[in-house]
Design an enzyme around this catalytic site. Structure first.
Site, PDB file in Angstrom:
ATOM      1  N   SER A 161       0.827  -1.211   0.000  1.00 60.32           N
ATOM      2  CA  SER A 161       0.000   0.000   0.000  1.00 60.32           C
ATOM      3  C   SER A 161       0.856   1.254   0.000  1.00 60.32           C
ATOM      4  O   SER A 161       0.360   2.358  -0.232  1.00 60.32           O
ATOM      5  CB  SER A 161      -0.913   0.008   1.232  1.00 60.32           C
ATOM      6  OG  SER A 161      -0.149   0.117   2.423  1.00 60.32           O
ATOM      7  N   ASP A 312       3.493  -6.633   9.833  1.00 65.23           N
ATOM      8  CA  ASP A 312       4.535  -6.317  10.808  1.00 65.23           C
ATOM      9  C   ASP A 312       4.264  -6.940  12.172  1.00 65.23           C
ATOM     10  O   ASP A 312       5.146  -6.945  13.045  1.00 65.23           O
ATOM     11  CB  ASP A 312       4.688  -4.802  10.960  1.00 65.23           C
ATOM     12  CG  ASP A 312       5.384  -4.169   9.770  1.00 65.23           C
ATOM     13  OD1 ASP A 312       6.002  -4.910   8.984  1.00 65.23           O
ATOM     14  OD2 ASP A 312       5.309  -2.935   9.616  1.00 65.23           O
ATOM     15  N   LYS A 339      10.398  -7.788   3.154  1.00 67.71           N
ATOM     16  CA  LYS A 339      10.669  -6.926   4.297  1.00 67.71           C
ATOM     17  C   LYS A 339      12.186  -6.771   4.438  1.00 67.71           C
ATOM     18  O   LYS A 339      12.936  -7.064   3.518  1.00 67.71           O
ATOM     19  CB  LYS A 339      10.043  -7.531   5.559  1.00 67.71           C
ATOM     20  CG  LYS A 339       8.513  -7.604   5.517  1.00 67.71           C
ATOM     21  CD  LYS A 339       7.892  -6.223   5.522  1.00 67.71           C
ATOM     22  CE  LYS A 339       6.376  -6.281   5.544  1.00 67.71           C
ATOM     23  NZ  LYS A 339       5.784  -4.914   5.567  1.00 67.71           N
TER      24      LYS A 339
END
Length: 430
Positions: A161, A312, A339
């Site tokens: 996003s 996360d 990540k």
């Protein structure tokens, strides 16, 4: 940096760190705001410092003191040929469209794991927006030359996003109102709520229909002086809350219960695990379940959780699951590959060193909890959330856990180990 965390009991109060998601968005909005912005409760993580450096490179004047940051800006006017976003994934994806508002050629750079994270999105989208781009086959560094010309487009929201966040901010700043952004398969919708919240608080008028169509509307002129307070960080606080469920009770303060941050969902996972939670006006009291507090041997409960929109949370949830009887399942593994590390594999490997069996089954992670956590040496993999997750899990281990390259925490939560010490944990920092 080498850190050793010993089995410990925690007690006391701790204020949550400032949200880097909120802080970085505030910095971007302050750059786009033609006037003065006072940011209260600013963060000081590496990602926050990178955001401050970027807005300075893009033309903002920044004055820093302990309690506030004052940003004076006349919009995007780069003062040099390059900007460097450090290791911030949000920073690179948000500030690149913003930098493209300028007609100057600028090099977009990063370091560490960021140079390995895909940026193909810009190669695909920028040409249709009038932005010339040269990338390294979809990777950094990227060279761009605007100015960005907003047109109605359709974008893929499945990778991150954060790309949409950058476009929303750049489009809003152009004050062009006859365009819309259509988004397919948007992930992490709460982070877009946070972006829209910041834009609307500054005075821009951006709305969506079912997170599929985003439109920009006229608005009253932005105020010459805007004050914005960075909220507490649910991402960092998640580690404190899990630490309380394992080794508390303790109280976490400074969090907004009505926050749009995706990681607020940690509360539902803790409730499912049967942790003891009391929400008060000034904070959250979190501890083990009542039987454990009273000296009983009952473990927390295994839980099921969908982290697709809040990936996360995987690291703190794995630390929590270690202390839950049975097999906990977390959905959303496919969000972990890009990540700071490939977090699915990293969590599996480092927690295996502590005696925890983690199985990756497609998009689901299965954590076999309720067994003894072993004393071990683990490697952060240069990932801040891995360092914090292993530290939290160490609080109930059968001996000390040594974490190598533990300075990775500086990316998001610089004071994490000191905060654990203040809560009573024995932590050696070398």
């Amino acid at each position: 940096m080498r850190v050793i965390v010993y089995p410990s009991k925690l007690v006391g109060e701790q204020i949550a760190p400032a949200s880097k998601s909120s802080m970085q968005r505030a910095c971007a909005a302050a750059l786009l705001h033609k006037g003065k912005t006072i940011i209260t409760n600013p963060g000081h993580s590496n990602d926050d410092l990178a955001a401050i450096d970027v807005i300075q490179k893009l033309g903002a004047d920044v004055a820093i003191n302990n309690a506030t940051i004052t940003v004076t800006s006349n919009g995007v006017h780069p003062v040099g040929p390059a900007m460097n976003c450090g290791e911030s994934g949000l920073g690179i994806r948000m500030f690149t469209p913003i930098a493209a508002l300028s007609n100057q050629t600028i090099s977009i750079e990063g370091k560490g794991s960021l140079v390995k994270r895909p940026m193909h999105f810009f190669d695909e989208i920028f040409p249709s927006l009038g932005v010339a781009i040269k990338s390294q086959k979809g990777f950094l560094p990227i060279e761009i030359k605007g100015p960005l010309q907003p047109v109605s487009i359709t974008v893929d929201g499945s990778l991150s996003s954060q790309f949409l966040t950058g476009l929303l901010m750049a489009y809003a700043a152009t004050e062009v109102y006859d365009t819309e952004i259509k988004v397919l398969d948007l992930k992490s919708k709460p982070y877009i709520d946070l972006t829209l919240g910041v834009l609307n608080e500054f005075g821009w008028n951006v709305k969506h229909t079912n997170y599929e169509i985003f439109k920009f509307y006229s608005h009253t002129p932005l105020k010459p002086l805007i004050e914005y307070t960075v909220e507490g960080d649910w991402s960092g606080a998640a580690f404190l809350l899990v630490a309380g469920a394992i080794a508390g009770p303790l109280k976490v303060k400074g969090l907004q219960l009505d926050s749009t941050q995706a990681d607020k969902k940690i509360i539902s996972a803790l409730i499912s695990a049967n942790a003891s939670i009391t929400i008060e006006s000034d904070g959250i009291i979190i501890g083990p379940n009542k039987n454990m507090e009273n000296g009983g041997q009952e473990k927390l409960n295994a839980f099921q959780f969908d982290a697709t929109d809040c990936p996360d949370l995987f690291p703190p949830l794995v630390a929590l699951a270690c202390y839950c009887n049975g097999v906990s399942e977390i959905k959303g593994v496919n969000r972990l590959a890009h990540k700071e590390s490939d977090r699915g594999l990293t969590l599996q490997a480092e927690f295996a060193n502590m005696g925890v069996n983690i199985i990756l089954a497609g998009d689901v992670m299965q954590i076999h909890g309720g067994t003894e956590i072993k004393s071990a040496v683990v490697f952060s993999q240069h990932d801040h959330r891995i360092a914090m997750a292993t530290a939290v899990a160490a609080l109930g281990a059968n001996g000390p856990v040594e974490i190598t390259e533990a300075e990775a925490i500086n990316k998001s939560y610089t004071d994490f180990f000191m905060d654990l010490q203040q809560l009573g944990a024995k932590v050696d920092i070398e």
